[in-house]
Design an enzyme around this catalytic site. Sequence first.
Site, PDB file in Angstrom:
ATOM      1  N   CYS A 283      32.025  23.583  -2.150  1.00 48.49           N
ATOM      2  CA  CYS A 283      33.345  22.946  -2.168  1.00 48.49           C
ATOM      3  C   CYS A 283      34.209  23.331  -0.973  1.00 48.49           C
ATOM      4  O   CYS A 283      35.178  22.646  -0.668  1.00 48.49           O
ATOM      5  CB  CYS A 283      34.077  23.281  -3.462  1.00 48.49           C
ATOM      6  SG  CYS A 283      33.246  22.684  -4.947  1.00 48.49           S
TER       7      CYS A 283
ATOM      8  N   HIS B 152      41.375  21.166  -2.435  1.00 48.06           N
ATOM      9  CA  HIS B 152      40.095  20.681  -2.945  1.00 48.06           C
ATOM     10  C   HIS B 152      40.309  20.140  -4.345  1.00 48.06           C
ATOM     11  O   HIS B 152      40.984  20.756  -5.174  1.00 48.06           O
ATOM     12  CB  HIS B 152      39.078  21.830  -2.964  1.00 48.06           C
ATOM     13  CG  HIS B 152      37.890  21.553  -3.820  1.00 48.06           C
ATOM     14  ND1 HIS B 152      37.109  20.425  -3.650  1.00 48.06           N
ATOM     15  CD2 HIS B 152      37.363  22.223  -4.871  1.00 48.06           C
ATOM     16  CE1 HIS B 152      36.151  20.431  -4.558  1.00 48.06           C
ATOM     17  NE2 HIS B 152      36.282  21.509  -5.313  1.00 48.06           N
TER      18      HIS B 152
ATOM     19  N   ASN C 235      35.402  15.550  -8.991  1.00 54.30           N
ATOM     20  CA  ASN C 235      35.197  16.613  -7.993  1.00 54.30           C
ATOM     21  C   ASN C 235      34.036  16.191  -7.101  1.00 54.30           C
ATOM     22  O   ASN C 235      32.884  16.206  -7.513  1.00 54.30           O
ATOM     23  CB  ASN C 235      34.899  17.925  -8.706  1.00 54.30           C
ATOM     24  CG  ASN C 235      34.697  19.084  -7.743  1.00 54.30           C
ATOM     25  OD1 ASN C 235      34.521  18.897  -6.543  1.00 54.30           O
ATOM     26  ND2 ASN C 235      34.718  20.294  -8.278  1.00 54.30           N
TER      27      ASN C 235
END
Length: 336
Positions: free
Chosen positions: A114, A263, A293
């Site tokens: 990520c 993020h 995500n």
Amino acid sequence: MWRLILKSTGAYLPKREVFNKDLEPLMDTTDAWIQERSGIQSRRFADLSHETCSFMGASAAQDAMDRANWSISDPDLLIFSTLSPDYYFPGSGVLVQRELDLPNIPCLDIRAQCSGFIYGLSVAQAYIESGKAQKILLVCSEAQSALMELSTRGRNISVLFGDAAAAVCLEAKPISDSKDRVGLIDCLIHSDGRFAEELVQKNPGTQQSPIASVDMMKRGEMLPYMNGPAVFKHATARFREALTELISRTSISSDEWDWFIPHQANQRISQHVASELSIPQSKLITNIHCRGNTTSASIPLALHESISSGRIQKGEMIAMAAFGSGFTWGAALLQY
């Protein structure tokens, strides 16, 4: 002196949109439960027969290159970030290079999950500020649906993640005035491997032989694992630390930021971090409600959508921060 500037952005979204209600027949979950936990309403899943990680990455890269008016001879370096590559090896960076018919430039693959976009910016910054590259293509692509099990057993991961790709064209700009802020003002990255197994996909891996088996699949040992409470706790702390460090290093307060793009892991985390740093919700950019995500693609995807829609304007200052498996984390401050 050289500074990295953002020339353009690009993106690719798979055609198939999967809503929370589409997951309800497949596992013990509800639309309300998913939205309350994460803020997610829908995400995109790739058609893996052709929407592979490298295909999506190449499509996003071509979009960014078109917007930058770059030809295939322009990039000096390709940096590629993913946790869901086409092959165990080689990395997908060379597959994107092949798809785009780029000349024999170096391709670097990053495995920071990520945090991949922020890590990629840091690498690009080093190349540009050292004068070793003038134009860099940074690509983040995730085909995570291939790793997930759409069942109650795989629910903790499968309701959260989506597929997408995003790319940026980065150029070197000569800087003679120290007061000139245009471009990447600062970028910082960190990691702490003590918690690597809190968010992990262990198999297939070379800790055992064979690296994969039918029994491992039946036991769920080839599925991603996440200790949700631990990740939430560490993410909020590391986001705050990274952004506080960014403010300290740049001497630019969060009041001067026009936008904050975290993020897109969880809407609650994003709102919590913004609140802790007194960042108004009006400056918070999120797209997790309709993208899920998308791991390393999440920040550049939100950046692209905000620029292409006209929300982010030239000259505005954007703070970005990420946290991911490893644990890895980082932050960056960019004036567009």
